[in-house]
Design an enzyme around this catalytic site. Sequence first.
Site, short mmCIF file in Angstrom:
data_model
loop_
_atom_site.label_atom_id
_atom_site.label_comp_id
_atom_site.label_asym_id
_atom_site.label_seq_id
_atom_site.Cartn_x
_atom_site.Cartn_y
_atom_site.Cartn_z
N CYS A 273 -9.00 -67.76 6.77
CA CYS A 273 -9.04 -68.61 5.59
C CYS A 273 -10.23 -69.55 5.34
O CYS A 273 -10.81 -69.93 4.55
CB CYS A 273 -7.49 -69.31 5.46
SG CYS A 273 -7.11 -70.46 6.51
N HIS A 331 -3.49 -73.75 5.34
CA HIS A 331 -4.27 -72.75 4.58
C HIS A 331 -5.20 -73.39 3.97
O HIS A 331 -5.09 -74.53 3.35
CB HIS A 331 -3.40 -72.09 3.98
CG HIS A 331 -4.12 -70.94 2.93
ND1 HIS A 331 -4.91 -70.03 3.69
CD2 HIS A 331 -3.88 -70.38 1.72
CE1 HIS A 331 -5.34 -68.95 2.77
NE2 HIS A 331 -4.69 -69.32 1.52
N ASP A 354 -8.95 -69.00 -4.42
CA ASP A 354 -8.69 -68.60 -3.13
C ASP A 354 -9.17 -67.24 -2.78
O ASP A 354 -8.82 -66.56 -3.26
CB ASP A 354 -7.22 -68.67 -2.73
CG ASP A 354 -6.86 -68.52 -1.25
OD1 ASP A 354 -7.66 -68.55 -0.18
OD2 ASP A 354 -5.58 -68.67 -0.94
#
Length: 681
Positions: A273, A331, A354
Amino acid sequence: MEDLTIQHVNLEKSENLERHRTDGFSSSKALVVRRGTPFRVSVQLQGRPFNPKTDSLRIKVMLGHLYVIMPVTFSKKVSSSHWKASMDPEGLNLQNPSIFISSPASASVGCYRFQLSVFTQDSQKTAFGKFILLCNPWCSEDTVYIPFEDQREEYVQNDSGLLFMGTAMNLVARPWSFDQYEPCVLETCLNLLQVSPHHQKNRRIDYLNRNNPVYISRVVSAMINSEDDRGVLKGNWSGDFKQGINPAKWTGSGDILRQWAQSGYSPVKYGQCWVFAAVMCTVMRVLGIPCRVVTNFNSAHDTNANLVIEEYYSETGQKLNHSKDSIWNFHVWVECWMTRRDLGLGMDGWQVLDPTPQERSGGVFCCGPAPVKAIKDRRIDMFYDIPFVYAEVNADVHTIVVSKGGVLSYSKDTERVGSLICTKAVGFSIHQNITGDYKYIKSPTSTLTSRSSTVSEDSTLKRASSSKGVLVFLNLDKAPVAGEAIRFTVKVINKHSIAKMIKVHMNAQAKEYNHSPSDTFWETQGVIQLAPKEAKVIQQQILPAQYEDVVGDDLINLAVVLEDTASQDRVLASEEFNITSPQLIIQIADEDSIVPNKEHTAKVIFTNPFSHPVSGVLTVAGAGLIQGKIHFRMLQLRPGGRVQQNITFVPSMVGTKMLQANLSLTNSTIRGFKMVSVNRA
């Protein structure tokens, strides 16, 4: 008389780069400018002088097969709503005229070609050129306009930053080089738009839509991962990185983007991530869209969309992998700043994007742009992907202790998910808490305190097991540090008016930030007697020799389960935490006298805090300070030993730059960074 011809077109690169705040891109062959602000080209004519009464100039600007033709007028007026070309009638040099080209503040981003033609009564002469047009956060008519200069410097121009990892109680600031001014990065970011399926499917529509940062950001979000296209990074969370590079080894975006381009746009292996987010941040800053990297601590992945994450423990405190739902300790995504004309009033500003491939959006692995304001107000009727992001920061956690298929205890926590959301502070190497932008915060202290099975009047930790009269608190004495014992306190309270015999089980498991824990590496158990209304405190520690070979860069899940021997009731408290790694110390002599094109020296110092000898490879890098990377092999260093390595660097540009060092050991990486101010000579 000799006829009029064009000898040369000068793009006045240094002047335009400074005016458009694109001087970091000076190594690019093309002129780089921002939309909504005029740029100047000068034309060297040959033959007779230009005659405004009989001659004319015309410019054709082309993006793919789209084009606009502009007559060059005599006017001082500048337009930010349409393309315009003009000459200032005052001080006009008829042999070497200057032309100001204005693009609209809503022009499409891309690499433009232009034709400059001079028309006389009986001839036409043409010269060619090209320029790259980016978004313009300095232009108030641009939809990416951000009104504060310090934020424009941080979120557009800054080529280094910090990514926050670890846990909310023990943040780890990982240095990252965004590398937007490094060779080939600008061109690769523009090629990313060309390689995208949107462009390949319909180039004309893609070029037209590139005027809109909402569209651009969705294209980039999809193109950072390689799930649906020839994207930049292949994700890998398996722990097996033999076919590529461990995501923890990357230190900047430049190596990743260059490798992607040089391979003919084959995915780079591997990303997780924070790598996906940091590379996207580079691309957006290159394109002129303000962008920052954001970390959400205790980020929920709610697969069945019920806003509940279930976690299961054994009766001895071992965390079990029984649920498809999960909570990542952290995250990482990005926020981009833009006006949302598609959503109406109140949704402008920071938008979540994202690029980590988790859920499909419009059939493609991308996410956003979701307005942060809409997430806070749960406006799930709006575009894009607001329910998914809302769950990431707001889900409840149900903790269940099980044995032989039966439920022994159950508790609920409404504060753990999204306990801290942060980004790098503007102008400082510290974190900025932005949790309040995403959610309504009940109490300012609840985000960083250790969790327990207690229920106070103002707490949201409604645990069924606590009503049975035995409470347990689990608290770390301080944030754990590598090479030191992990010390923690268990406080047990008997609220009954009768004595209790309690079995105490304690369990520690290593875990990666995004996985369930592995096997137990430390455990202990015992029995305590509690008088009516009595509280007892148990002091415990896990020694370095017990965790060093197991944990590395991982985290620890620590749990305590109390068992009432009379009733068999259980109560659980748990904490997940990281261990702070030692830092590499970087020292620079005469810090105030650092100037471009002059050699300077830095020292990198490491002291071994571990209980065993270590050896590894030291890598030093710094965009704008060092070309490429420098590697040194560090021989075996005894516990407590100290090593020093001298580094020379030659800054190539003025500004604040990051010098970063990484020491790769067998199962962990030691990092350090130093911000370097390069002054004008």
